[in-house]
Scaffold this motif. Structure first.
Motif, short mmCIF file in Angstrom:
data_model
loop_
_atom_site.label_atom_id
_atom_site.label_comp_id
_atom_site.label_asym_id
_atom_site.label_seq_id
_atom_site.Cartn_x
_atom_site.Cartn_y
_atom_site.Cartn_z
N GLU A 108 0.79 -1.24 0.00
CA GLU A 108 0.00 0.00 0.00
C GLU A 108 0.82 1.29 0.00
O GLU A 108 0.49 2.23 -0.74
N PRO A 109 1.89 1.41 0.81
CA PRO A 109 2.64 2.68 0.77
C PRO A 109 3.21 2.99 -0.61
O PRO A 109 3.15 4.14 -1.07
N ALA A 110 3.76 1.97 -1.28
CA ALA A 110 4.31 2.19 -2.62
C ALA A 110 3.21 2.55 -3.60
O ALA A 110 3.38 3.45 -4.45
N ALA A 111 2.06 1.89 -3.49
CA ALA A 111 0.95 2.17 -4.40
C ALA A 111 0.39 3.57 -4.17
O ALA A 111 0.06 4.29 -5.13
N VAL A 112 0.29 3.97 -2.91
CA VAL A 112 -0.25 5.30 -2.60
C VAL A 112 0.71 6.39 -3.08
O VAL A 112 0.27 7.47 -3.54
N ALA A 153 -14.82 5.30 13.59
CA ALA A 153 -14.82 6.76 13.77
C ALA A 153 -13.40 7.26 14.03
O ALA A 153 -13.03 8.35 13.56
N GLN A 154 -12.61 6.48 14.76
CA GLN A 154 -11.24 6.90 15.05
C GLN A 154 -10.33 6.80 13.82
O GLN A 154 -9.39 7.57 13.68
N SER A 155 -10.63 5.84 12.93
CA SER A 155 -9.76 5.67 11.76
C SER A 155 -10.15 6.58 10.60
O SER A 155 -9.36 6.78 9.68
N LEU A 156 -11.34 7.15 10.66
CA LEU A 156 -11.81 7.99 9.54
C LEU A 156 -10.87 9.17 9.26
O LEU A 156 -10.53 9.42 8.09
N PRO A 157 -10.41 9.91 10.27
CA PRO A 157 -9.47 11.02 9.98
C PRO A 157 -8.16 10.53 9.37
O PRO A 157 -7.54 11.25 8.58
N LEU A 158 -7.75 9.31 9.71
CA LEU A 158 -6.52 8.75 9.12
C LEU A 158 -6.73 8.50 7.63
O LEU A 158 -5.83 8.72 6.81
N HIS A 159 -7.92 8.02 7.27
CA HIS A 159 -8.25 7.82 5.85
C HIS A 159 -8.28 9.17 5.12
O HIS A 159 -7.80 9.29 4.00
N ARG A 160 -8.84 10.19 5.79
CA ARG A 160 -8.93 11.52 5.18
C ARG A 160 -7.55 12.08 4.89
O ARG A 160 -7.32 12.72 3.86
N VAL A 173 -4.83 10.42 4.24
CA VAL A 173 -4.27 9.74 3.06
C VAL A 173 -4.84 10.34 1.79
O VAL A 173 -4.10 10.70 0.86
N LEU A 174 -6.16 10.47 1.75
CA LEU A 174 -6.81 10.98 0.55
C LEU A 174 -6.40 12.42 0.27
O LEU A 174 -6.12 12.78 -0.89
N ASP A 175 -6.30 13.25 1.29
CA ASP A 175 -5.91 14.65 1.09
C ASP A 175 -4.50 14.75 0.51
O ASP A 175 -4.22 15.60 -0.35
N ALA A 176 -3.59 13.89 0.99
CA ALA A 176 -2.22 13.91 0.48
C ALA A 176 -2.16 13.47 -0.97
O ALA A 176 -1.39 14.02 -1.77
N VAL A 177 -2.99 12.49 -1.33
CA VAL A 177 -3.04 12.03 -2.73
C VAL A 177 -3.61 13.14 -3.61
O VAL A 177 -3.08 13.43 -4.70
N ILE A 178 -4.66 13.78 -3.14
CA ILE A 178 -5.27 14.89 -3.90
C ILE A 178 -4.26 16.02 -4.10
O ILE A 178 -4.18 16.62 -5.18
N ALA A 179 -3.47 16.30 -3.07
CA ALA A 179 -2.49 17.38 -3.14
C ALA A 179 -1.26 17.00 -3.96
O ALA A 179 -0.42 17.86 -4.24
N GLY A 180 -1.17 15.73 -4.36
CA GLY A 180 -0.02 15.29 -5.15
C GLY A 180 1.26 15.27 -4.35
O GLY A 180 2.33 15.63 -4.88
N ALA A 236 1.11 8.94 5.70
CA ALA A 236 -0.27 8.86 6.18
C ALA A 236 -0.80 7.43 6.11
O ALA A 236 -1.47 6.96 7.03
N VAL A 237 -0.51 6.72 5.03
CA VAL A 237 -1.04 5.36 4.90
C VAL A 237 -0.31 4.42 5.84
O VAL A 237 -0.91 3.46 6.36
N LEU A 238 0.97 4.66 6.12
CA LEU A 238 1.68 3.84 7.09
C LEU A 238 1.08 4.02 8.48
O LEU A 238 0.94 3.06 9.25
N LYS A 239 0.71 5.25 8.81
CA LYS A 239 0.07 5.52 10.10
C LYS A 239 -1.27 4.78 10.18
O LYS A 239 -1.62 4.20 11.22
N LEU A 240 -2.00 4.76 9.08
CA LEU A 240 -3.29 4.06 9.03
C LEU A 240 -3.10 2.55 9.19
O LEU A 240 -3.82 1.89 9.95
N ILE A 241 -2.13 1.98 8.49
CA ILE A 241 -1.86 0.55 8.56
C ILE A 241 -1.41 0.15 9.96
O ILE A 241 -1.85 -0.87 10.51
N ASP A 242 -0.53 0.96 10.56
CA ASP A 242 -0.04 0.64 11.90
C ASP A 242 -1.15 0.76 12.94
O ASP A 242 -1.19 0.00 13.92
N SER A 243 -2.06 1.68 12.72
CA SER A 243 -3.21 1.80 13.61
C SER A 243 -4.09 0.55 13.52
O SER A 243 -4.58 0.03 14.53
N ALA A 244 -4.25 0.04 12.29
CA ALA A 244 -5.03 -1.18 12.10
C ALA A 244 -4.36 -2.36 12.78
O ALA A 244 -5.02 -3.23 13.37
#
Length: 257
Positions: free
Chosen positions: A107-111, A189-196, A198-205, A213-221
């Motif tokens: 996932e980190p490489a793909a993101v 509910a706690q993981s939703l901001p972590l998803h946001r 990731v998405l914001d960083a992808v949108i921002a290029g 961000a995705v590593l933080k999400l994966i480690d939280s999981a």
């Protein structure tokens, strides 16, 4: 029962028997005629089921040796059936550890690539999945399906054909992780901001930011999964539909006439 349903049922019975260890690695499965009698199906159904097991890497066949069960490291763990059988029999720490390791590698490489290559259409797809997750948290509903669409959308957005194919293959594996983390109280509910994030960083290029961000999400999981395992709660089964979130009390009260 239609032939197709009989085949699926027979395949599930044999697959679960192998994954559970009823037919141990290196052992020969019963002859075709015995299986027909035990399962109450025709030789054609048994043969087709065995062909599927061969394709999934669970068994090998050959003259004079019959059908022999292969070691688990030769099984196709990207096959949704194999994952579902393991889920039904019982998820193991080793299985979940391998899943988290896989996510950390892929996932980190793909993101990172998604942050460089995502099209407006890709981003709209992931935004829609995020909106579905948010709605399920706020009003109740199928959170897991949207969570899966979110991650598969990001993998698709990297525009690498091999990763896209992998995203389809590991869908059942990802669902396993999401099902477990959803069982943690207030977990979605706690993981939703972590998803946001990731998405914001992808949108921002911003590839570096997206990767962090995705590593933080994966480690939280990973932490959520460890917590659920320690609690010894019953783990979800992929043989059943994804559990829906209940609407918060405030949302339920607002919808009551």
């Amino acid at each position: 029962m239609a032939i197709k349903n009989m085949l699926g049922h027979t395949l599930d019975l044999l697959g679960e028997a192998i994954v559970s260890g009823h037919y141990a690695p290196g052992a020969s499965m019963p002859p075709e005629t015995v299986l027909c009698t035990e399962l109450g199906v025709s030789r054609t159904v048994v043969r087709e089921a065995v062909k599927s097991l061969v394709a999934k890497g669970l068994v090998s066949t050959g003259p004079k040796v019959g059908t022999r069960v292969l070691p688990s490291d030769q099984w196709n763990w990207f096959d949704p059936n194999v994952v579902a059988w393991q889920s039904k029999i019982g998820l193991t720490r080793e299985f979940l550890r391998d899943l988290q390791d896989l996510r950390r590698v892929v996932e980190p490489a793909a993101v990172r690539l998604a942050a460089e290559r995502a099209t407006p259409e890709d981003l709209a797809e992931v935004e829609a999945a995020y909106a579905g997750m948010k709605h399920a948290i706020e009003f109740g509903g199928d959170y897991v399906t949207y969570d899966l669409l979110f991650h598969q959308g990001l993998l698709k957005a990297c525009h690498n054909r091999m990763v896209v194919q992998m995203s389809k293959a590991i869908g059942a594996l990802l669902r396993t992780s999401f099902e477990i983390t959803t069982t943690k109280p207030n977990g979605p509910a706690q993981s939703l901001p972590l998803h946001r994030a990731v998405l914001d960083a992808v949108i921002a290029g911003e590839p570096d930011k997206a990767e962090r961000a995705v590593l933080k999400l994966i480690d939280s999981a990973r932490e959520d999964i460890e917590m659920v395992l320690v609690s010894k709660k019953k783990l979800p089964s992929l043989a059943l539909p994804a559990a829906s979130l209940r609407a918060p009390k405030a949302a339920r009260a607002a919808s009551t006439p």
